[in-house]
Scaffold this motif. Sequence first.
Motif, PDB file in Angstrom:
ATOM      1  N   LEU A   1       0.812  -1.475   0.135  1.00 35.00           N
ATOM      2  CA  LEU A   1       0.117   0.105   0.464  1.00 35.00           C
ATOM      3  C   LEU A   1       0.930   1.416   0.092  1.00 35.00           C
ATOM      4  O   LEU A   1       1.003   2.293  -0.818  1.00 35.00           O
ATOM      5  N   ALA A   2       2.124   1.000   0.770  1.00 37.81           N
ATOM      6  CA  ALA A   2       2.675   2.058   1.184  1.00 37.81           C
ATOM      7  C   ALA A   2       2.998   2.768  -0.735  1.00 37.81           C
ATOM      8  O   ALA A   2       3.431   4.143  -0.929  1.00 37.81           O
ATOM      9  N   GLU A   3       3.626   1.593  -1.052  1.00 35.84           N
ATOM     10  CA  GLU A   3       4.515   1.867  -2.654  1.00 35.84           C
ATOM     11  C   GLU A   3       3.117   2.926  -3.481  1.00 35.84           C
ATOM     12  O   GLU A   3       3.667   3.209  -4.535  1.00 35.84           O
ATOM     13  N   HIS A   4       2.066   2.452  -3.232  1.00 35.44           N
ATOM     14  CA  HIS A   4       0.938   3.635  -3.819  1.00 35.44           C
ATOM     15  C   HIS A   4       1.044   5.265  -3.840  1.00 35.44           C
ATOM     16  O   HIS A   4       0.697   5.991  -4.606  1.00 35.44           O
ATOM     17  N   GLN A   5       1.960   5.554  -2.911  1.00 31.11           N
ATOM     18  CA  GLN A   5       1.874   7.376  -2.619  1.00 31.11           C
ATOM     19  C   GLN A   5       0.582   7.131  -2.185  1.00 31.11           C
ATOM     20  O   GLN A   5       0.128   9.410  -3.499  1.00 31.11           O
ATOM     21  N   LEU A   6      -0.529   7.164  -1.483  1.00 31.88           N
ATOM     22  CA  LEU A   6      -1.851   7.535  -1.163  1.00 31.88           C
ATOM     23  C   LEU A   6      -1.537   8.529  -0.510  1.00 31.88           C
ATOM     24  O   LEU A   6      -0.518   8.534   0.630  1.00 31.88           O
TER      25      LEU A   6
END
Length: 367
Positions: free
Chosen positions: A220-225
């Motif tokens: 989830l972190a890699e999507h930089q939301l």
Amino acid sequence: MSSITTSSPNLAASVSPLLGQSLAELTDWVQQQGQPAYRGKQLHEWLYQKGARSLSEISVFPKQWRAELAEVQIGRSTIHHRAPAPDGTVKFLLQLSDGQIIETVGIPSYSSHPAPHTLSRLTVCVSSQVGCPMACDFCATGKGGFLRNLATHEIVDQVLTVQEDFQQRVSNIVFMGMGEPLLNTDNVLAAVRCLNQDVGIGQRLITLSTVGIPGHIRRLAEHQLQVTLAVSLHASNQKLREQLIPSARRYPLETLLNECREYVQITGRRVTFEYILLAGLNDCPEHAIELANHLRGFQSHVNLIPYNPIQEVDYKRPDSRRIQSFVDALKAHHIAVSVRRSRGLQADAACGQLRASAISQDVPSGV
């Protein structure tokens, strides 16, 4: 997200539900039907701003084309049951196209300005699965088992349904309903994109709640939301967490917390830790101190949730004195903390409770 296709001569059978599709995808679809590109913008507006439930409602479309599209599904649910509470909270049972029932909740917040009882904020608590596979011991949804993931349009539909019922724009969304969002990551992320870009809800006003699935918080972190990540801890040590959350056996507390630290480093956003207070089980000051030791130096916030009792188990809600003692112990150790005020207690407030009641008692459809 895959684009809409129309390769089959049977148009209705070949078209995925339109809800959840972007402006570009909708424009591409109308052009495949031999219509001008501007019809895509019209369709987008009627789906997300006007809440159309069928293409026959879209009066700006040519009458003959509307007739041809009669069987094409937008992807809206029907309200199976509506349960309002005196505080204004409304819990909905929504029936999906395959007959499955899910819960969603509209939670209004009122202010005295500019006039008394002005609706200042409308939060929707959405579900991400039909049931839940995590089987948390205190959760009514977990007691009902797991059936399937929700599709993107079934998630977006929940927000539009609450918006229509309240006749008010939704301002906040929390993925805290039925299901584990990070076991349905692709559809949940597609729904977040749609709710942000198409419905117009800021990412910072969307919260994703997870019990913790190994590797998925990092993903989830890699999507930089810009969404808020809320991690359900509910215990201050591994042994107690395994008692409450069976899946914790495969995901040690320290490993989960390390992944959360990675999330903070990658995104620059703090993590909220949810902690359900169960009387006599995890609500002692010693538990608060133990929790504080885990979170020292962590960019985080603890959200305490006094338990909403369910019939299946005899956990109790702690009294206000014990809740305040827990808060004071965390504050003494410089941990940011708040207590979630329970809403809709008269309407089967615990997640999954109303659905379980409806299934067992055959609650009739409608309001």
